[in-house]
Design an enzyme around this catalytic site. Structure first.
Site, PDB file in Angstrom:
ATOM      1  N   ASN A  12       0.849  -1.197   0.000  1.00 41.56           N
ATOM      2  CA  ASN A  12       0.000   0.000   0.000  1.00 41.56           C
ATOM      3  C   ASN A  12       0.880   1.240   0.000  1.00 41.56           C
ATOM      4  OD1 ASN A  12      -1.947   1.978   0.367  1.00 41.56           O
ATOM      5  ND2 ASN A  12      -2.316   1.476   2.515  1.00 41.56           N
ATOM      6  N   LYS A  14      -0.029   4.310  -0.213  1.00 43.35           N
ATOM      7  CA  LYS A  14      -0.690   5.466   0.399  1.00 43.35           C
ATOM      8  C   LYS A  14      -0.500   6.688  -0.522  1.00 43.35           C
ATOM      9  CE  LYS A  14      -0.132   3.326   4.888  1.00 43.35           C
ATOM     10  NZ  LYS A  14       0.042   3.493   6.341  1.00 43.35           N
ATOM     11  N   HIS A 104      -9.394   0.850   5.386  1.00 42.92           N
ATOM     12  CA  HIS A 104      -8.087   1.031   6.030  1.00 42.92           C
ATOM     13  C   HIS A 104      -8.252   1.930   7.243  1.00 42.92           C
ATOM     14  CE1 HIS A 104      -3.918   2.331   6.643  1.00 42.92           C
ATOM     15  NE2 HIS A 104      -3.571   1.254   5.968  1.00 42.92           N
ATOM     16  N   GLU A 106      -6.699   4.384   8.289  1.00 45.20           N
ATOM     17  CA  GLU A 106      -6.595   5.820   8.007  1.00 45.20           C
ATOM     18  C   GLU A 106      -7.892   6.363   7.431  1.00 45.20           C
ATOM     19  OE1 GLU A 106      -1.834   5.243   7.261  1.00 45.20           O
ATOM     20  OE2 GLU A 106      -3.159   5.564   5.539  1.00 45.20           O
ATOM     21  N   GLU A 174      -5.070  -5.253  10.717  1.00 46.33           N
ATOM     22  CA  GLU A 174      -4.045  -4.228  10.916  1.00 46.33           C
ATOM     23  C   GLU A 174      -4.270  -3.538  12.259  1.00 46.33           C
ATOM     24  OE1 GLU A 174      -4.388  -1.131   7.966  1.00 46.33           O
ATOM     25  OE2 GLU A 174      -6.402  -0.674   8.645  1.00 46.33           O
ATOM     26  N   GLY A 180       2.977   1.959  11.285  1.00 47.86           N
ATOM     27  CA  GLY A 180       3.935   3.052  11.239  1.00 47.86           C
ATOM     28  C   GLY A 180       4.691   3.286  12.531  1.00 47.86           C
ATOM     29  N   SER A 220       3.731  -2.394  10.529  1.00 47.77           N
ATOM     30  CA  SER A 220       5.190  -2.424  10.716  1.00 47.77           C
ATOM     31  C   SER A 220       5.803  -3.727  10.219  1.00 47.77           C
ATOM     32  CB  SER A 220       5.548  -2.178  12.183  1.00 47.77           C
ATOM     33  OG  SER A 220       5.146  -0.880  12.592  1.00 47.77           O
TER      34      SER A 220
END
Length: 262
Positions: A12, A14, A104, A106, A174, A180, A220
């Site tokens: 991904n 992003k 996702h 985000e 996730e 991250g 990660s």
């Protein structure tokens, strides 16, 4: 039912890489995997560029007959109409996208996407012949309040409502606290949640669907820890974020079977 699920390593990107950078990246990735004689039937590889890159990636993959798959980072639940900035499944289908990421963390956090919106987008993708990668996961607060699996399981149950057995889909676990952060879940933590998610698929769509559905871990992921996750029976691949922007690192993740001997 004994069924072998082909592992999927999904990158991904992003909001990174313009269409020219995307062309260069895909070329380098394809060359790297070709040099390593990667078996795409053994481990499938997919990239998820920004929408503005998709046509360029499609053209390159088609012209050079690359074995790489690609997909969109989001999809609209609407077919067409006055929805400024939205991308219809019909548009993605015209670009031969195989996959699309849905829900996702985000999108859920920054854009307020609810479980119901994720469910509607999942149905939209399947309706256009695109395989949804449905993302579920918990924050550190969720983990402390409800324990492992509770939030991801609840999210997936909503996403599966109304789907028919046989619908082709992928699930991605996730943990938001790992994305991250450099602090990945342990393989054992990932296995616990992925097993619970497979049980949800079984309950909603049947044992055959559960046996066929790939469940990915994301958060990660890097070449140094991917093998541990892939040893777990219910982890069928990875949704890779930052590491997917480094050709050498992403290629090393894809080649986990050879460089670690899994």
């Amino acid at each position: 039912m004994v069924l072998t699920r082909t592992p999927l390593i999904a990158g991904n990107w992003k909001m990174n890489l313009d269409h020219l950078q995307a062309i260069a990246f895909v070329q380098k990735l394809a060359w790297s995997l070709d040099d390593a004689k990667h078996d795409f039937d053994a481990v499938e590889v997919a990239v998820f560029p920004p929408f503005t890159d998709l046509r360029s990636v499609q053209t390159l993959v088609s012209a050079d007959k690359l074995s790489l798959a690609y997909g969109g980072q989001d999809i609209s639940q609407h077919e067409s109409g006055a929805y400024t900035g939205e991308i219809s499944g019909a548009f993605l289908a015209q670009l031969d996208t195989k996959y699309v990421i849905i829900g996702h963390s985000e999108r859920r956090t920054l854009h307020g996407e609810t479980d119901e919106i994720v469910a509607a987008k999942t149905k939209a993708a399947i309706g256009h012949g695109i395989v949804p990668i449905v993302c579920v996961g918990e924050t550190s607060d969720d983990l402390e309040k409800f324990g492992p699996s509770a939030v991801p399981v609840a999210q997936l149950k909503v996403a599966l409502e109304g789907l028919k057995p046989g619908a082709d889909m992928v699930v991605a676990y996730e943990p938001v606290w790992a994305i991250g952060s450099g602090q990945a879940a342990t393989p054992e933590q990932a296995q616990t949640v992925c097993a619970a998610l497979r049980a949800v698929v079984s309950e909603a769509l049947g044992a055959d669907a559960a046996a066929a559905t790939r469940i990915l871990y994301g958060g990660s992921v890097k070449s140094g820890n991917i093998a541990g996750f892939m040893r777990e029976p219910d982890v069928d691949g990875a949704l890779v974020g930052g590491a997917s922007l480094d050709v050498a690192e992403f290629a090393a993740i894809v080649r986990y079977q050879k460089h670690v001997g899994v």
